[in-house]
Motif scaffolding. Sequence first.
Motif, short mmCIF file in Angstrom:
data_model
loop_
_atom_site.label_atom_id
_atom_site.label_comp_id
_atom_site.label_asym_id
_atom_site.label_seq_id
_atom_site.Cartn_x
_atom_site.Cartn_y
_atom_site.Cartn_z
N THR A 113 -3.91 -11.91 3.92
CA THR A 113 -5.35 -11.21 3.84
C THR A 113 -6.07 -10.63 5.00
O THR A 113 -6.86 -9.94 4.89
N GLY A 114 -5.57 -11.35 6.01
CA GLY A 114 -6.23 -10.72 7.44
C GLY A 114 -5.77 -9.28 7.68
O GLY A 114 -6.31 -8.55 8.66
N PHE A 115 -4.46 -8.84 6.99
CA PHE A 115 -3.96 -7.48 7.62
C PHE A 115 -4.00 -7.28 8.93
O PHE A 115 -4.31 -6.25 9.33
N GLN A 116 -3.57 -8.35 9.56
CA GLN A 116 -3.36 -8.14 11.15
C GLN A 116 -2.46 -6.98 11.31
O GLN A 116 -2.45 -6.59 12.51
N LYS A 117 -1.35 -7.01 10.47
CA LYS A 117 -0.37 -5.80 10.91
C LYS A 117 0.23 -5.27 9.78
O LYS A 117 0.90 -6.06 9.00
N LEU A 118 0.25 -3.98 9.59
CA LEU A 118 0.88 -3.41 8.51
C LEU A 118 2.02 -2.99 8.95
O LEU A 118 2.12 -2.22 10.19
N VAL A 119 3.20 -3.14 8.10
CA VAL A 119 4.53 -2.72 8.53
C VAL A 119 4.71 -1.44 7.66
O VAL A 119 4.80 -1.52 6.37
N SER A 124 -4.94 -5.36 16.82
CA SER A 124 -5.95 -5.41 15.93
C SER A 124 -7.24 -6.14 16.76
O SER A 124 -6.80 -7.01 17.68
N TYR A 138 -12.85 -5.13 11.34
CA TYR A 138 -11.72 -5.31 11.82
C TYR A 138 -11.29 -3.83 12.04
O TYR A 138 -11.20 -2.84 11.49
N SER A 148 -6.98 -9.76 17.96
CA SER A 148 -6.51 -10.93 17.42
C SER A 148 -5.04 -10.69 17.02
O SER A 148 -4.34 -11.88 16.79
N GLU A 149 -4.50 -9.63 17.43
CA GLU A 149 -2.86 -9.79 17.45
C GLU A 149 -2.68 -8.29 18.07
O GLU A 149 -3.13 -7.50 18.07
N MET A 184 0.61 -1.19 0.22
CA MET A 184 -0.07 -0.06 -0.18
C MET A 184 0.90 1.28 0.04
O MET A 184 1.95 1.12 0.59
N PHE A 229 2.32 -0.46 14.30
CA PHE A 229 1.03 -1.31 14.79
C PHE A 229 1.25 -1.56 16.42
O PHE A 229 2.23 -1.67 16.96
N TYR A 241 -8.21 -1.29 14.44
CA TYR A 241 -6.90 -1.18 14.69
C TYR A 241 -6.52 -0.22 15.66
O TYR A 241 -7.00 0.89 15.26
N TYR A 249 -3.51 0.22 -3.53
CA TYR A 249 -3.29 -0.89 -2.68
C TYR A 249 -3.15 -1.88 -3.86
O TYR A 249 -3.91 -2.01 -4.83
N TYR A 274 -2.84 2.18 15.72
CA TYR A 274 -1.55 2.52 15.37
C TYR A 274 -1.04 3.74 16.16
O TYR A 274 -1.87 4.40 16.73
N MET A 297 -11.46 -1.80 8.86
CA MET A 297 -11.53 -2.31 7.37
C MET A 297 -12.41 -3.25 7.32
O MET A 297 -12.93 -3.89 8.40
#
Lengths: 112, 112
Positions: free
Chosen positions: A95-101, B48, B31, B55-56, A34, B45, B33, A49, B35, B95
């Motif tokens: 796909t879960g996008f649990q964590k963006l870096v 989430s 979802y 979830s994380e 992204m 991050f 989050y 994206y 940050y 999301m």
Amino acid sequence: QKEVEQDPGPLSVPEGAIVSLNCTYSNSAFQYFMWYRQYSRKGPELLMYTYSSGNKEDGRFTAQVDKSSKYISLFIRDSQPSDSATYLCAMSPNTGFQKLVFGTGTRLLVSP
Amino acid sequence: EPEVTQTPSHQVTQMGQEVILRCVPISNHLYFYWYRQILGQKVEFLVSFYNNEISEKSEIFDDQFSVERPDGSNFTLKIRSTKLEDSAMYFCASMRGTGELFFGEGSRLTVL
């Protein structure tokens, strides 16, 4: 090696120039990429994206992903002073996008 | 256009005080989050949240932090006993599940 590297800039260009912004990454598990634009003291705004390798175009913006080189780019055509902002790349493995870096962001200045 | 809204925009607190940051995600999103961005640094991050549970979470999200979705619209971040190093912009994001993560404008926390 940092997980995501991005030149902080600033990158100064004249109005109308083509701008190239780049990020490299080390984690081969990243699949989703992204680009966000962030104005000073504001939240990141999603610009583009993309999934996996390839190109995606949206108006003046084109995003490219080269997974073999672990390199992503954002091109801005016909840059405008209103494009002046910090551009953040961000990526995620799943796909879960649990964590963006995120990368550290590149500050772009477009002068009239 | 639907957006993520955050309150307060800026909060100043004394070290050791509890702080609650509030967010209203986009209504059909699933979802959620948090940050944060320390001044001059990259967006990081924190946590989430999906289906009413975490979830994380990152290593930053220690026992001083908690999140809650007290009703169908709000999503909160609580810091129990603030430290100087908690001073940052805190961004809420949401999301729907398609991978496009939308951020709010942020809540700036200053701990004195």
